[in-house]
Structure formats: structure tokens, C-alpha cells
Design a protein around this motif. Structure first.
Motif, short mmCIF file in Angstrom:
data_model
loop_
_atom_site.label_atom_id
_atom_site.label_comp_id
_atom_site.label_asym_id
_atom_site.label_seq_id
_atom_site.Cartn_x
_atom_site.Cartn_y
_atom_site.Cartn_z
N SER A 231 0.81 -1.22 0.00
CA SER A 231 0.00 0.00 0.00
C SER A 231 0.84 1.26 0.00
CB SER A 231 -0.93 0.00 1.22
OG SER A 231 -0.19 -0.16 2.41
N GLY A 232 2.13 1.17 -0.38
CA GLY A 232 2.97 2.35 -0.46
C GLY A 232 4.29 2.18 0.25
N GLN A 233 5.05 3.29 0.34
CA GLN A 233 6.33 3.27 1.02
C GLN A 233 6.12 3.11 2.53
OE1 GLN A 233 9.36 3.47 -0.35
NE2 GLN A 233 8.81 3.90 -2.46
N ARG A 234 7.10 2.48 3.18
CA ARG A 234 7.04 2.41 4.63
C ARG A 234 8.43 2.24 5.22
NH1 ARG A 234 3.72 -3.28 5.39
NH2 ARG A 234 5.31 -4.73 4.66
N TYR A 235 8.56 2.69 6.47
CA TYR A 235 9.79 2.51 7.22
C TYR A 235 9.67 1.23 8.04
CZ TYR A 235 10.86 7.51 6.45
OH TYR A 235 11.12 8.74 5.89
N MET A 236 10.77 0.49 8.14
CA MET A 236 10.84 -0.63 9.07
C MET A 236 11.93 -0.31 10.08
SD MET A 236 11.50 -4.71 8.58
CE MET A 236 13.28 -4.58 8.81
N ILE A 237 11.56 -0.31 11.36
CA ILE A 237 12.47 0.03 12.44
C ILE A 237 12.67 -1.20 13.31
CG2 ILE A 237 12.89 1.60 14.38
CD1 ILE A 237 10.14 2.56 12.04
N ASP A 238 13.91 -1.54 13.61
CA ASP A 238 14.21 -2.75 14.37
C ASP A 238 14.10 -2.52 15.87
OD1 ASP A 238 14.82 -4.49 12.18
OD2 ASP A 238 16.69 -3.42 11.92
N ARG A 239 13.03 -1.89 16.28
CA ARG A 239 12.81 -1.64 17.71
C ARG A 239 11.38 -1.17 17.93
NH1 ARG A 239 15.47 4.05 19.54
NH2 ARG A 239 13.87 3.81 21.12
N ILE A 240 11.00 -1.06 19.18
CA ILE A 240 9.69 -0.51 19.58
C ILE A 240 9.95 0.81 20.30
CG2 ILE A 240 7.62 -0.92 20.96
CD1 ILE A 240 7.90 -2.82 18.64
N PHE A 241 9.11 1.80 20.07
CA PHE A 241 9.23 3.07 20.77
C PHE A 241 7.86 3.48 21.29
CE2 PHE A 241 9.03 3.90 16.16
CZ PHE A 241 7.80 4.54 16.09
N ASP A 242 7.86 4.25 22.38
CA ASP A 242 6.60 4.76 22.94
C ASP A 242 6.17 6.04 22.23
OD1 ASP A 242 6.28 2.73 24.84
OD2 ASP A 242 7.64 3.74 26.23
N VAL A 243 7.14 6.90 21.95
CA VAL A 243 6.85 8.17 21.27
C VAL A 243 7.93 8.40 20.22
CG1 VAL A 243 6.49 10.65 21.51
CG2 VAL A 243 5.80 9.12 23.36
N ALA A 244 7.51 8.77 19.04
CA ALA A 244 8.45 9.12 17.97
C ALA A 244 7.88 10.31 17.21
CB ALA A 244 8.68 7.95 17.03
N GLU A 245 8.75 10.98 16.45
CA GLU A 245 8.30 12.12 15.65
C GLU A 245 8.94 12.08 14.27
OE1 GLU A 245 7.57 15.36 19.26
OE2 GLU A 245 9.24 15.63 17.88
N LEU A 246 8.13 12.42 13.28
CA LEU A 246 8.62 12.66 11.93
C LEU A 246 8.77 14.17 11.77
CD1 LEU A 246 6.19 10.19 10.17
CD2 LEU A 246 8.67 9.94 10.21
N ARG A 247 9.97 14.60 11.37
CA ARG A 247 10.24 16.03 11.30
C ARG A 247 10.82 16.37 9.92
NH1 ARG A 247 13.37 17.24 17.06
NH2 ARG A 247 11.74 16.40 18.45
N LEU A 248 10.28 17.45 9.33
CA LEU A 248 10.77 17.89 8.03
C LEU A 248 10.84 19.40 8.02
CD1 LEU A 248 11.70 16.82 5.28
CD2 LEU A 248 9.37 17.17 4.46
#
Length: 285
Positions: free
Chosen positions: A239-256
Motif C-alpha cells: 500500500s505504499g512506502q514504509r519505514y521498518m524500524i528494528d525496535r519498539i518506541f513509545d513516542v516518535a516524531e517525523l520532522r521535516l
């Protein structure tokens, strides 16, 4: 008639003898390999060597396959490092030659993104040994070679195509979809994630198929100590592009952006029951 048979019979015996001799020669030429020869051939076929396109800076990335043997070229004047998957725990380590090789464990990165590192160093050149790393996820078979000259393996790591493929094939209803996604600074961006989910070990941030990979923002994990850039891999999902992260996080932010960045916050397992219900069925934020 009897004379004719007497003349043919020796010829038949000679032909049979020649056929038997030829069969014996073929058998000798196609003899069964010894167990040692079979073992050597299997190890040679399983051995993985560094390739030119496998490097990211000085880090060589092997594609992990169970049973493969991975080469590490060490040097008595340098320390080679072996980097495990983020969150992977080393449970046991063994080397064939412990008197002439230093093989020790260390930890790298931060407490929020731990990675195990194995340090390898021979005390002389011209040595060869094997190293076995047993973790809570897999077993690594390594063949260490002590080199002369200036060349050596600075760092070795792995990608995990089988694990990534299995995660992509896993039913979405087995994933944790309980994530809140909201824009906390700036206007709603075109790259706002459509969905975030995890399997208890890895996290995926999914974007609309209309968004180009070059337009995607970096991802930061937010902790009590601040925000830190997260390592991730970009995948092309169904269904499109995606990031795969090798960990779990409680809070994250996408910044541009730099002066006035657009910030989208991602929160795992928020307490809002209505948001939890929407995310469980994979709805858009």
C-alpha cells in the motif's frame, strides 16, 4: 553350424570383458567422495565473502541465511567489530582458538537503542579460526582470517530478508495497530503516515502510495533525554512506502524542515479509547 558358434563365442567373451573393464574404469572415475571431501565442498558452498556492493561506508552488510559461514578479515594491529541486530541479545559466544584470538562482547548505541557488538582481534597474522555467536534470535557462523597488510574488516553486520519477508506476509490483524498519529506543528503534510503498527519487536510506519520516497521525513525517537535519530530501512509495501524500524518506541516524531519544521507525533498505545478502537481496525488517523 557348430563351427560358426565356436567362432562367435570367443568374440562375445572378449566384448563382455571389454564392457566390464570399461564399467570398472567409469566406477573408478566417478567414485563416491569421502565424508571429509563432502564436508569441505559443503563449507565452501556455504562460505560468504565480502562483495563490493555490500558496503555502507566501512560496514559490510551480509544477507543473513541460516547455516551460512560469514568471513571476517581481521588484523593483529586493528580491532574488527561484528554488529548484531538492534535489540538482539547475545546468549553465548565461542571461538575455536581462544589463545591467539581476542573475542569479546560490548554494547553500543544508546540505552534506548541497544546493539550488541562483538570485538575480534588476532595476536598474529596467518591465523584462521571460527567463531559461533548464539543469540535469542539466531546463530551466526563466522570464519575469521588474520590478514597481513593494511586491509581488514572494520565492521560486519547483517540484513535479514527472511525475517522482513515473514513480517510482510504476517496477517495485519496479528499486529499491534494501537498508535496515535497527529500533527503537532505546522499544517497537515502530504506524507502523514496512513498507519503505524508493530509485531512486538519491530515497528512499521506506512505512508500513502502517492508520496515519493525522496519526500519522506526522518524519524526521531523521543525520550526523557530528548529526541534522537532512529535507524530505519525503507520498504515498498503493498500500500505504499514504509519505514521498518528494528525496535519498539513509545513516542516518535517525523520532522521535516529546519527553521519551522513540520512535526508529526506517533504515540504507541495511547490511552484514548476511541482512538484505540479506530487504530485496531487499521483506519486512517
Amino acid at each position: 553350424m557348430s563351427a560358426r558358434i565356436s567362432a562367435i563365442l570367443p568374440m562375445m567373451l572378449i566384448a563382455a570383458s571389454l564392457a566390464a573393464t570399461s564399467a570398472d574404469a567409469q566406477t573408478r572415475r566417478a567414485r563416491t567422495p569421502t565424508p571429509v571431501e563432502t564436508l569441505a565442498a559443503a563449507n565452501t558452498a556455504a562460505r560468504q565473502s565480502p562483495t563490493r556492493d555490500g558496503f555502507v561506508q566501512a560496514r559490510h552488510v551480509y544477507a543473513y541465511e541460516p547455516g551460512a559461514i560469514y568471513e571476517v578479515y581481521a588484523h593483529p594491529s586493528y580491532v574488527s567489530t561484528i554488529l548484531l541486530e538492534p535489540g538482539e541479545t547475545l546468549t553465548d559466544i565461542a571461538a575455536g582458538d581462544t589463545s591467539r584470538w581476542m573475542v569479546t562482547q560490548a554494547d553500543s548505541e544508546t540505552a534506548e537503542d541497544p546493539r550488541t557488538v562483538v570485538l575480534v582481534k588476532p595476536n598474529a597474522s596467518g591465523l584462521r579460526t571460527n567463531i559461533v555467536l548464539i543469540t535469542d534470535r539466531r546463530t551466526y557462523l563466522i570464519e575469521a582470517v588474520a590478514q597481513t597488510g593494511a586491509a581488514y574488516s572494520a565492521q560486519v553486520a547483517w540484513s535479514y530478508p527472511q525475517a522482513e519477508g515473514a513480517a510482510q506476509a504476517a496477517p495485519i490483524d496479528t499486529m499491534n495497530l494501537n498508535y496515535r498519529i497527529r500533527t503537532i506543528r505546522g499544517s497537515r503534510p502530504a506524507w502523514l503516515p496512513t498507519r503505524v503498527f508493530d509485531d512486538g519487536r519491530r515497528t512499521w510506519v506506512e505512508f500513502s502510495p502517492d508520496v515519493d520516497a525522496s519526500d519522506l521525513p526522518p524519524l526521531f525517537a523521543v525520550t526523557g533525554e530528548g529526541a534522537e535519530l532512529v535507524n530505519y530501512r525503507t520498504q515498498q509495501g503493498l500500500s505504499g512506502q514504509r519505514y521498518m524500524i528494528d525496535r519498539i518506541f513509545d513516542v516518535a516524531e517525523l520532522r521535516l524542515g529546519v527553521r519551522s519544521p513540520v512535526i508529526v507525533r506517533i504515540e504507541r498505545n495511547p490511552t484514548d479509547p476511541q482512538r484505540r478502537a479506530r487504530n485496531r481496525v487499521g483506519g486512517r488517523p
